[in-house]
Design an enzyme around this catalytic site. Structure first.
Site, short mmCIF file in Angstrom:
data_model
loop_
_atom_site.label_atom_id
_atom_site.label_comp_id
_atom_site.label_asym_id
_atom_site.label_seq_id
_atom_site.Cartn_x
_atom_site.Cartn_y
_atom_site.Cartn_z
N THR A 94 0.84 -1.20 0.00
CA THR A 94 0.00 0.00 0.00
C THR A 94 0.87 1.25 0.00
O THR A 94 1.89 1.30 0.71
CB THR A 94 -0.90 -0.01 1.25
OG1 THR A 94 -1.66 -1.21 1.23
CG2 THR A 94 -1.85 1.18 1.27
N GLU A 132 -3.10 -7.22 7.29
CA GLU A 132 -2.66 -7.26 8.70
C GLU A 132 -2.87 -8.64 9.31
O GLU A 132 -3.11 -8.77 10.51
CB GLU A 132 -3.42 -6.21 9.56
CG GLU A 132 -3.44 -4.82 8.98
CD GLU A 132 -2.34 -3.92 9.53
OE1 GLU A 132 -1.62 -4.34 10.45
OE2 GLU A 132 -2.19 -2.82 8.99
N THR A 157 -4.62 -12.53 7.93
CA THR A 157 -5.98 -12.97 7.61
C THR A 157 -6.70 -13.46 8.87
O THR A 157 -6.09 -13.66 9.92
CB THR A 157 -5.94 -14.14 6.59
OG1 THR A 157 -5.22 -15.22 7.18
CG2 THR A 157 -5.27 -13.73 5.29
#
Ligand SMILES: Cc1cc2nc3c(=O)[nH]c(=O)nc-3n(C[C@H](O)[C@H](O)[C@H](O)COP(=O)(O)OP(=O)(O)OC[C@H]3O[C@@H](n4cnc5c(N)ncnc54)[C@H](O)[C@@H]3O)c2cc1C
Length: 226
Positions: free
Chosen positions: A5, A210, A212
């Site tokens: 990201t 962050e 699963t």
């Protein structure tokens, strides 16, 4: 490294790299790497299902050399330190799940209160009222778990298990609530201009990023078993 990201516009990145091969998770260190380091290449933004407001890309480290003074934290303990950041991020993910879920609930409530069948709004149907009530109840429970984890963080207590519980429950609740919201908004919810379809596409990533849901369950079980 895939799926990073903000990498299309980040000037700096924090990476975890092996510094003591053979020592597994206790042989890794954190480094700050500048984007213009020779050998570092960032791909074009990847196309995603949702989360259109944030961009992500792949970063390739092709023989990039990073000086030792760009190391963050203790040598070889980078993975352990990164896990602490991940754990804190799980509380934030839980809060994001609650926030998105609340937006979906508001949208469904607005639509169902305004959508008329004959002379009456569709909230006249018990199915609609009960679905909205269940969505609100699950979101409230998710919020309480999130607050509990956040309070443990503030108190300096061990919050790993609470963070995983909050993240697991809040993000799965968010997905459930967003799916129900789209259902309650009918065909209008399925249209590209509707907020409900956007929430439905945005929610799933919270169950993946962050760690699963399965990783959260493993963490929770580890705490039960110790
Ligand atoms: C929008 C988005 C943004 C992201 N941003 C970042 C970022 O900024 N930085 C970053 O580092 N990563 C980022 N990621 C990556 C994200 O952290 C990973 O996708 C996530 O951790 C899952 O890893 P994976 O995709 O390799 O899943 P996989 O490991 O391929 O897992 C696939 C499935 O198998 C299950 N599974 C795998 N291992 C186990 C196990 N041991 N036990 C039980 N089930 C298991 C998983 O739960 C999952 O359901 C991002 C991902 C997305 C989608």
């Amino acid at each position: 490294k895939l799926y990073i990201t903000n990498s299309p516009f980040a000037d700096f990145m924090v990476i975890v790299a092996q510094t003591a091969p053979g020592r597994g998770l206790k042989g890794m260190s954190l480094f700050v790497v500048e984007r213009d380091t020779p050998g570092v290449r960032v791909s074009a933004p990847l196309k995603k299902l949702g989360m259109g407001a944030s961009e992500m890309a792949e970063i390739v480290f092709g023989g990039a050399r990073v000086p030792a003074d760009q190391r963050l934290g203790s040598e070889h303990l980078g993975f352990v330190e990164a896990l602490k950041v991940l754990s804190l991020g799980r509380v934030a993910s839980a809060a994001q799940g609650v926030g998105l879920g609340r937006a979906a609930l508001e949208e469904a409530l607005r639509y169902c209160s305004q959508r008329m069948q004959g002379d009456a709004a569709i909230t006249g149907h018990q199915f609609v009222r009960f679905t909205l009530a269940d969505m609100a109840t699950r979101l409230e429970a998710a919020w309480r778990l999130t607050l509990r984890a956040a309070r443990l963080v503030d108190a300096g207590s061990d919050y790993d298990c609470a963070a995983s519980m909050a993240k697991l429950f809040a993000t799965e609740t968010c997905t459930h609530v967003c799916e129900r919201a789209l259902h309650l908004c009918g065909a209008q919810g399925y249209m590209r201009e509707s907020a409900a379809q956007r929430f439905y596409r945005d929610c799933k990533v919270f169950e993946i990023g962050e760690g699963t849901s399965e990783i959260q369950r493993e963490t929770i079980f580890r705490h039960l078993a110790r």
